[in-house]
Design a protein around this motif. Sequence first.
Motif, PDB file in Angstrom:
ATOM      1  N   SER A  80      13.574 -12.849 -57.574  1.00 15.53           N
ATOM      2  CA  SER A  80      13.422 -12.121 -56.308  1.00 15.53           C
ATOM      3  C   SER A  80      12.006 -11.657 -56.200  1.00 15.53           C
ATOM      4  O   SER A  80      11.553 -11.595 -55.037  1.00 15.53           O
ATOM      5  CB  SER A  80      14.723 -11.072 -55.944  1.00 15.53           C
ATOM      6  N   HIS A  81      11.844 -10.852 -57.169  1.00 16.65           N
ATOM      7  CA  HIS A  81      10.363 -10.158 -57.224  1.00 16.65           C
ATOM      8  C   HIS A  81       9.366 -11.174 -56.818  1.00 16.65           C
ATOM      9  O   HIS A  81       8.250 -10.994 -56.250  1.00 16.65           O
ATOM     10  CB  HIS A  81      10.222  -8.937 -58.224  1.00 16.65           C
ATOM     11  N   ARG A 137       9.340 -12.841 -53.826  1.00 17.16           N
ATOM     12  CA  ARG A 137       8.927 -12.013 -52.811  1.00 17.16           C
ATOM     13  C   ARG A 137       7.423 -11.548 -52.606  1.00 17.16           C
ATOM     14  O   ARG A 137       6.726 -11.623 -51.356  1.00 17.16           O
ATOM     15  CB  ARG A 137       9.711 -10.818 -52.889  1.00 17.16           C
ATOM     16  N   THR A 138       6.703 -11.754 -53.706  1.00 18.39           N
ATOM     17  CA  THR A 138       5.426 -11.185 -53.679  1.00 18.39           C
ATOM     18  C   THR A 138       4.657 -12.104 -52.866  1.00 18.39           C
ATOM     19  O   THR A 138       3.788 -11.826 -51.958  1.00 18.39           O
ATOM     20  CB  THR A 138       4.854 -11.070 -55.225  1.00 18.39           C
ATOM     21  N   LEU A 146       5.545 -14.646 -50.652  1.00 15.85           N
ATOM     22  CA  LEU A 146       5.993 -14.492 -49.293  1.00 15.85           C
ATOM     23  C   LEU A 146       5.788 -13.316 -48.722  1.00 15.85           C
ATOM     24  O   LEU A 146       5.433 -13.641 -47.436  1.00 15.85           O
ATOM     25  CB  LEU A 146       7.505 -14.729 -49.424  1.00 15.85           C
ATOM     26  N   THR A 147       5.577 -12.160 -49.294  1.00 12.54           N
ATOM     27  CA  THR A 147       5.196 -11.246 -48.474  1.00 12.54           C
ATOM     28  C   THR A 147       3.673 -11.220 -48.081  1.00 12.54           C
ATOM     29  O   THR A 147       3.312 -10.766 -46.907  1.00 12.54           O
ATOM     30  CB  THR A 147       5.307  -9.718 -49.282  1.00 12.54           C
TER      31      THR A 147
END
Length: 620
Positions: free
Chosen positions: A380-381, A384-385, A387-388
Amino acid sequence: MNLSIRWKVTLATLFALACGFAMAGFLAERSLERQELAQSHRNLDVRTEMVAHELRPWLRAHAPRFTDPAFQVLVRELGAKALARITLIAPDGLVLADSAVASEHLPGVENHRTRPEVEQALAQGDGSDLRASQTTGERTLYHAILLTEQDGSPSIVLRLGLPIVTLEEELSQLRRHLVLAFGSAFLVAVGLSILLARSLTKPLSDMAAAARRLADGDAAARIQITSRDEAGLLGETLNRMADELRAKIEEVSEDRSQLLAMLTSMVEGVMVLDYRGRVLQVNPALERMFNVTRAEARGRKFSDVFGHPQLALLVSTVLSTRVGQEDEILLSPSSRCLHIEASVAGGEQENEACAVLVFHDITELRRLEKIRKDFVANVSHELRTPLTSIKGYVEALLDGGKDDPDTSAKFLDIILKQSDRLNLILEDLLQLSKIESGQVLLRREPLQIEMIVERTMAMMRPLAGKKGHRLVENIPSGLPLVNGDEERLGQVLSNLLDNAIKYTPEGGSITVAARHVAPGGSPAGGKSESLEISVADTGIGIPESDRPRVFERFYRVDKARSREMGGTGLGLAIVRHIVEGHGGQVWVEGNRPCGSRFVVRLPVQPSDQAAGHPSLVPTK
């Protein structure tokens, strides 16, 4: 005193016969005595009437002069004729004449008024009695009548006494005959009783002997059936019971062997407690979990063997409430996690199972759960990085950044890099998933490791040149062949070289070496030959505490630096799975004075398979 059944039966039979003989003799004697007495009574009545008939004329013809010698002579003559003792007694009890007493001795004879037969005669006119005579001392039968005349003469009691010597002799002779007859019959009965007792008790003795043999463990012992009576039926029943008992024992022994086999082979620990909390049984798995032996645990209080407070509370709760419980405990210092299922067996007696506890070692499960949670969190992390970043720069472009060509180009370049990074993570995840699930097939063909190293280093030299690294190849000639997949082994080597280049500062040195390892030279003490390939660098190195975990998915020693280098955290996990799929091993060491040294050991192809054809095997 303990007697056998044979003697008990014999003595009981003889006692019953003796009692029967005694009773029969007594009744026979009494019957004969009654018959003789009745006959004597009749004879005495007749004799009394005869004597009275002889005396009445004299009493009527003469005045009553009882002291007259002629009268005394008459009385003695009548007594001799009647074969009885004749006594004349006055109403006041005075003896007037007695055929057994001389005339001069009559005054000394005691008064007969109280004699039973005299009293009866005076009262009823007739009386009789049987007793020992006080005058002669003989046992005598008496009969007395009252002689009364109508002319007013005084009444006189006439008594005749008949000694029953003959009766005594006949009774004595009868006793001798009875003793002789009953003694002979008793001796015969003794022999018959012994034979009868033997015939009755011998089957019982045989049964007792067979029962002792069964008790001593001779399961083949049987009773010989010689008759079809009750003893024979009992023996047949016991034989059938012995057969059933042997079958039950064999069944129980088989069940016990199977139960012991199951308990011994179970990976779960099992402990059985009684109602007082004493240990009845433990299996080898539980011995290994708690480092105790069965001899130390059995028969002792649970709390004296296992000192875990949480476990003690669970046991006390189960024994007090008689309700099944579940719990998890952590053992120290081994840090093993155990899941306990306690159920109630219901035993209330000594040495009866009251509670059964099953211990499941879920240490690996909890570790895998933690890895799964860490994996999900890391994925997830990691996703997410980028994608963020992509979302942030897209929003910046939408907010006006697209109007500035330089800013737009810079932002789009960042978005492209983050997209590539995201794509790389997804590709590595997909590849790792396929490898772990066995969907990737490894080719098995003879390979020269020198060729794989040269091709991979040639591919990585441009990347190393950008950072000024020096690549060193130390591959001796004549190395044995390995049996493996050329593409996957190249992937292993390229991942190791890529990590070495990333985490080595500019101007560093990276060395790829290979050597032949003899049997027993591997860390696991392998018995076969192997080929060792190592990639050593002079980079930042890996701390000792982190080395066992670097092959886990998404594990990073320095997370910020790893993301800065563009790594996905999955490369070493892929390396480990590929190497293990080839039957090899991989580990990391410190590279003195600085850096790290990754070592891969692969089994050497056997000489008899050098000319074999390639084959495909799953990685799982």
